[in-house]
Scaffold this active site. Structure first.
Site, short mmCIF file in Angstrom:
data_model
loop_
_atom_site.label_atom_id
_atom_site.label_comp_id
_atom_site.label_asym_id
_atom_site.label_seq_id
_atom_site.Cartn_x
_atom_site.Cartn_y
_atom_site.Cartn_z
N ARG A 25 30.30 0.96 62.53
CA ARG A 25 29.54 1.16 61.47
C ARG A 25 28.31 2.00 60.97
O ARG A 25 28.44 2.99 60.28
CB ARG A 25 30.04 0.51 60.32
CG ARG A 25 31.63 0.53 60.23
CD ARG A 25 31.98 -1.04 59.89
NE ARG A 25 32.23 -2.26 59.97
CZ ARG A 25 32.24 -3.49 59.84
NH1 ARG A 25 32.16 -3.62 58.58
NH2 ARG A 25 31.96 -4.48 60.44
N ASN A 180 33.29 -15.35 53.50
CA ASN A 180 32.76 -15.92 53.95
C ASN A 180 31.60 -15.57 54.03
O ASN A 180 31.98 -14.22 54.77
CB ASN A 180 33.99 -16.00 55.37
CG ASN A 180 33.05 -16.52 56.68
OD1 ASN A 180 32.59 -16.87 56.69
ND2 ASN A 180 33.77 -15.69 57.63
N ASN A 379 -13.07 11.82 70.83
CA ASN A 379 -12.66 10.96 71.17
C ASN A 379 -12.12 11.61 72.36
O ASN A 379 -12.13 10.61 73.54
CB ASN A 379 -12.24 10.05 69.90
CG ASN A 379 -10.88 10.02 69.91
OD1 ASN A 379 -10.70 11.22 69.46
ND2 ASN A 379 -10.27 9.42 69.69
#
Ligand code: UD1
Ligand code: MG
Length: 444
Positions: A25, A180, A379
């Site tokens: 899902r 649950n 740099n």
């Protein structure tokens, strides 16, 4: 957090976390439990929460090819055991495959799903407490919209008789809002015999772990429900639920920060990580985002639209608006980093200022130095990164390029618009630009 269970009873238990599900899902190429809340994977939240209760053993069920899950969980709890469930035949089957690790254990088995990142140690502790006097204890939650969850059927004496999955429930059972959570504590001596009895006679054709409740009831065993907030227990199955969980976790972190003395002018627009450390008396303006690994000392002000990760910000510093601090930034006491300034792997000394439109990377900036608007440390030469050193109280004029490796001495001054390729000694002035020409126009 670590100490909140200090004065409570320590229960001994083994723990199983189920994480082998496909998570279809989510519509993702990643395993579901690798998706992140507050910057860390769902599985890491669950493992780190349960670890606070010191399980004797932690067993994690994963599917083949889930190395990323093993890595994330192993980083939190290196002693975790991983069991591969070769085919995802259901939550009951996922537990069956742990038998080789857990058979013969007669203590409590705490079973969790890897997709419930918001659960707290306190709630797990309550479950374990109830489990001491029950054969099975299950965490349940009241849901306004119970769709998708297993419904808990409780008898008149409060005993849990059965859990019915959504797909198998009658309309009357679907009206039950006690759901649950999937978290349960089961006596080790009953779990595997109960799992033996599972069948796939249901609408999903899977071995449901939840069917052990009715089977236990048939055997005369006692199951209890322990209720907790849905905000802690709801499982993540979709991207929308992932965003809801993020929101709940962000509010937890914001409230914790405010309770500890941090001012947030608009907390809803400040995003934190699980590991963000902010001292009292820090002021955070609206719309600030923290990435991983940030520590902020007291008295710091972080202004709007700043993005900060991997940074240590010392007391009294002012950051932003519109500042970007990247990994390895250390901001000195009372230093300023202003708008459209990006720092990476850079130490900015105490009281130093980089207030406007600059990139300062792989640099060491001395105390009290002033980095003018538009300063860039060059740099990267296309292959390697090089270092720039700027001494104390140096003054870098606007629109300067510092071509690394290069060192600017203490108190040195760089004229605006310079491209500096050579070291500048302490106290000297360096200028690099062609001379201005003024030509008088001939009158027509
Ligand atoms: C499950 C419960 C449901 C409960 C809900 C709470 C069952 C049958 N249903 O449903 O009662 O309300 O969680 O969120 O248990 N997993 C495996 N192997 C498998 C299948 C799943 O390891 O073969 C793992 C998944 O990775 C996941 C967990 O088990 O972490 C739960 O699986 P999921 O598919 O999310 O179950 P739900 O449909 O949410
Ligand atoms: Mg789920």
């Amino acid at each position: 957090m670590e100490n909140q269970n200090k004065n409570k009873m320590q229960y001994s238990f083994n723990c199983v976390v189920l994480a082998a599900g496909k998570g279809t899902r989510m519509k993702s190429s990643l395993p579901k439990v690798i998706h992140k809340v507050a910057g860390i994977p769902l599985i890491s939240h669950v493992i780190s929460t349960v670890s606070q209760l010191s399980p004797e053993k932690t067993v994690i069920v994963v599917a083949p090819g889930m190395e990323s899950v093993q890595q994330a969980a192993g980083a939190v709890s290196p002693s975790s055991k991983f069991i591969i469930q070769n085919q995802q035949l259901g939550t009951g089957h996922a537990l069956k495959v742990t038998e080789s690790e857990l058979k013969g254990y007669a203590g409590k088995l705490l079973i969790l799903y890897g997709d419930i990142p918001l659960i707290t140690p306190n709630t797990l502790q309550r479950l374990l407490e109830t489990a001491q006097s029950a054969d099975i204890a299950v965490l349940g939650m009241r849901m306004e919209n119970p769709y998708g969850y297993g419904r808990m059927i409780v008898d008149s004496r409060g005993q849990l008789e059965e859990i019915i999955e959504e797909r198998d429930a009658t309309p009357e059972q679907r009206a039950i809002n006690l759901c649950n959570s999937g978290v349960m504590a089961v006596s080790g001596r009953y779990l595997f015999p109960l799992l033996e009895k599972l069948t796939v006679n249901n609408n999903a054709g899977e071995y449901y772990l939840t069917d052990i409740i009715a089977l236990a009831d048939d055997m005369g065993l006692h199951s209890h429900v322990v209720e907790a907030e849905a905000a802690e227990l709801s499982g993540i199955n979709t991207r929308e639920q992932l965003a809801e969980a993020e929101n709940i976790m962000q509010w937890r972190l914001r409230k914790e920060a405010m309770a500890s003395g941090v001012t947030m002018i608009d907390p809803a627009s400040v995003f934190l990580r699980m590991d963000t450390k902010i001292a009292p008396d820090v002021i955070i303006h609206p719309s600030v985002v923290f990435g991983a690994g940030v520590t902020v000392e007291s008295g710091v002000e972080i202004r709007s639209f700043s993005h900060i990760e991997g940074a240590y910000i010392k007391s009294g510093a002012i950051i932003g608006p519109f500042a970007r601090l990247r990994t390895g930034s250390v901001i000195g006491v009372n230093a300023h980093v202003g708008n459209f300034v990006e720092l990476k792997n850079t130490k900015l000394g105490d009281g130093a200022k980089a207030n406007h439109l600059s990139y300062v990377g792989d640099a060491q900036v001395g105390a009290g130095a002033n980095i003018g608007a538009g300063t860039i440390t060059c740099n990267y030469d296309g292959v390697n990164k090089h270092k720039t050193t700027i001494g104390e109280k140096a003054f870098i004029g606007s629109n300067t390029s510092l071509v690394a490796p290069v060192s600017i001495g203490a108190g040195a001054v760089i004229g605006a618009g310079s491209v500096i390729t050579q070291d500048v000694p302490d106290g000297n002035l360096a200028l690099e630009r062609s001379q201005q020409i003024i030509k008088q126009r001939k009158p027509k």
